[in-house]
Design an enzyme around this catalytic site. Structure first.
Site, PDB file in Angstrom:
ATOM      1  N   TYR A  41      36.080  30.176 -74.278  1.00  0.00           N
ATOM      2  CA  TYR A  41      36.840  30.463 -75.495  1.00  0.00           C
ATOM      3  C   TYR A  41      36.265  31.631 -76.301  1.00  0.00           C
ATOM      4  CZ  TYR A  41      40.008  26.572 -74.812  1.00  0.00           C
ATOM      5  OH  TYR A  41      40.985  25.746 -74.307  1.00  0.00           O
ATOM      6  N   GLU A  76      40.327  18.795 -74.301  1.00  0.00           N
ATOM      7  CA  GLU A  76      39.943  18.994 -72.895  1.00  0.00           C
ATOM      8  C   GLU A  76      38.691  18.202 -72.547  1.00  0.00           C
ATOM      9  OE1 GLU A  76      39.819  23.266 -72.900  1.00  0.00           O
ATOM     10  OE2 GLU A  76      41.973  23.312 -73.358  1.00  0.00           O
ATOM     11  N   TYR A 119      50.688  15.940 -62.714  1.00  0.00           N
ATOM     12  CA  TYR A 119      50.583  16.920 -61.636  1.00  0.00           C
ATOM     13  C   TYR A 119      49.121  17.118 -61.258  1.00  0.00           C
ATOM     14  CZ  TYR A 119      49.650  19.784 -65.792  1.00  0.00           C
ATOM     15  OH  TYR A 119      49.152  20.260 -66.986  1.00  0.00           O
ATOM     16  N   ARG A 149      47.884  26.749 -58.300  1.00  0.00           N
ATOM     17  CA  ARG A 149      49.204  26.388 -58.814  1.00  0.00           C
ATOM     18  C   ARG A 149      49.244  24.873 -59.050  1.00  0.00           C
ATOM     19  NH1 ARG A 149      48.729  31.054 -58.676  1.00  0.00           N
ATOM     20  NH2 ARG A 149      50.161  32.644 -57.871  1.00  0.00           N
ATOM     21  N   SER A 152      53.678  18.645 -59.096  1.00  0.00           N
ATOM     22  CA  SER A 152      53.823  17.263 -59.539  1.00  0.00           C
ATOM     23  C   SER A 152      53.527  16.298 -58.401  1.00  0.00           C
ATOM     24  CB  SER A 152      55.248  17.014 -60.048  1.00  0.00           C
ATOM     25  OG  SER A 152      55.528  17.802 -61.172  1.00  0.00           O
ATOM     26  N   GLY A 178      62.618  20.279 -59.905  1.00  0.00           N
ATOM     27  CA  GLY A 178      62.242  19.465 -61.061  1.00  0.00           C
ATOM     28  C   GLY A 178      62.364  17.980 -60.813  1.00  0.00           C
ATOM     29  N   THR A 233      60.634  16.361 -58.766  1.00  0.00           N
ATOM     30  CA  THR A 233      59.375  15.803 -58.264  1.00  0.00           C
ATOM     31  C   THR A 233      58.695  14.832 -59.221  1.00  0.00           C
ATOM     32  OG1 THR A 233      58.322  17.921 -58.833  1.00  0.00           O
ATOM     33  CG2 THR A 233      58.922  17.566 -56.531  1.00  0.00           C
TER      34      THR A 233
END
Length: 395
Positions: free
Chosen positions: A98, A140, A191, A206, A209, A277, A279
């Protein structure tokens, strides 16, 4: 949240920053990748950088966050932050990155806005950045802890147990941990990230899902091969998976993340998708069917044709298992339930329905507008965007 002086400055400068934010984003990424080319090679999606989609998403999120802080000085947009944090966690983003982003983002702001960046303006927008960054770092951190992984160390080697061609452009992959250990639990709708090494040495990532869990040791994903349009290149990772990955091969796969998760508490459900979509919706249906979910579930899907509808038989079979499930499929070509684009006009929607949407943005916007017109509360309409979240950027 924002201090009173910063609220005043940010409110006054939002129009100027908003007008220039996409140019600021472009300069930011140019500076970042010049200083750290490994980030473009091994972390950021090169296709989204080439198309400009990532720049638009960054610009939209910064503008939306700053606007929210000004309009709600005692609050923060946790839904937006959660969505971003889940994506970051799936990529293994670390807190130490960050300050690097801060350095190059604020240099880009100074380059674009010049003398308009007075000390007071710089302090106010610095406050905005660190409010957003520290909130993301905290979320996170919790997400890593929930998966029992060290910050950023989300990767594990998985083996492809089986590959199935679902349509000419969609292949499903059954995965199991290569170390023989248990597969991590996941929530329906989540995912995983998949990392592959390409011919030029880049390790591109990448998200796909999870479509289901056939048993405790395996998980399944479905990958649509992305064909380039309007001069954009084919999808690098989807092409690699379709061309090279077969049963017995190994992949680096992240722990599961994602905030579009099914809440089945008795409210009527609408599960609406288009194209690939479907999935995350399939995982939701699998969970509902396994639980014998007794409440109403309306399944809506739009596709080009029955032949391009990936996992169509599974979509139909899982819906049929539900005691109160109904399916409505639309196809632009060929025979099917309905012809044309998905349309809720004649679909009965029970008051109090909770909706989950996944598909191209125009599809989801149309579904949302129709649901709102039918009296469904905005808070009960949830969505998942594949790729950069451009919902805010194009609102």
């Amino acid at each position: 949240m924002l201090t009173d002086p910063s609220v005043t400055v940010v409110r006054a400068t939002l129009p100027t920053v908003g007008t220039a934010i996409e140019e600021i984003s472009r300069r930011f990424y140019e500076r970042l990748f010049a200083a750290h080319p490994e980030l473009l090679r091994d972390l950021f999606n090169r296709g989204n950088q080439a198309s400009g989609a990532q720049r638009q998403a960054l610009a939209g999120s910064i503008a939306a966050f700053a606007t929210y802080l000004v309009d709600h000085p005692d609050d923060r947009p946790d839904v937006m932050l959660s969505r971003i944090a889940h994506k970051h966690a799936s990529l293994g983003v670390r807190a130490a990155q960050y300050p690097v982003v801060h350095e190059h983002l604020f240099a880009a702001i100074a380059e674009v806005l010049g003398d308009a960046v007075t000390p007071d303006v710089a302090r106010a927008w610095d406050e905005v950045y660190w409010l957003m960054a520290n909130a993301l770092i905290a979320i996170e951190g919790r997400l890593y802890a929930e998966q029992d992984v060290v910050e950023g160390a989300v990767w594990r080697e998985w083996e492809v147990a089986a590959r199935t061609e679902q349509t000419p452009d969609v292949a499903s992959f059954l995965l199991r941990p290569a170390d023989g250990g248990p597969a991590p639990a996941f929530k329906a709708g989540q995912y995983v990230s998949v990392q592959v090494q390409l011919a030029d040495g880049a390790r591109q990532i990448r998200q796909y899902s999870l479509t289901g869990a056939p048993d405790a040791a395996t998980r399944s994903i479905a990958v649509k091969r992305v064909h380039g349009t309007n001069g954009s290149p084919d999808g690098e990772v989807s092409r690699h998976l379709h061309t090279h990955i077969r049963a017995g091969d190994r992949l680096h796969v992240s722990a599961p993340y994602g905030d579009l998760v099914l809440k089945a508490d008795g409210a009527p459900l609408l599960l609406a998708s288009a194209g690939i979509g479907c999935t995350p919706i399939l995982a939701m249906l699998e969970e509902l069917a396994a639980a014998g979910h007794p409440h109403p579930v309306t399944v809506v899907h739009g596709d080009r044709s029955p032949e391009t509808h990936a996992l169509r038989a599974t979509h139909e079979a899982l819906t049929a298992k539900l005691p109160d499930g109904t399916a409505h499929f639309w196809y632009e070509q060929g025979a099917g339930h309905h012809s044309g684009l998905a349309d809720l006009t004649d679909v009965p929607i029970t008051p109090g329905t909770r909706a989950y949407l996944c598909g191209p943005l125009p599809f989801m916007r149309a579904m949302r507008e129709q649901l709102l017109a039918k009296g469904i509360a905005a808070a009960d309409i949830h969505y998942e965007v594949f790729g950069p979240d451009l919902w805010l950027a194009r609102s």
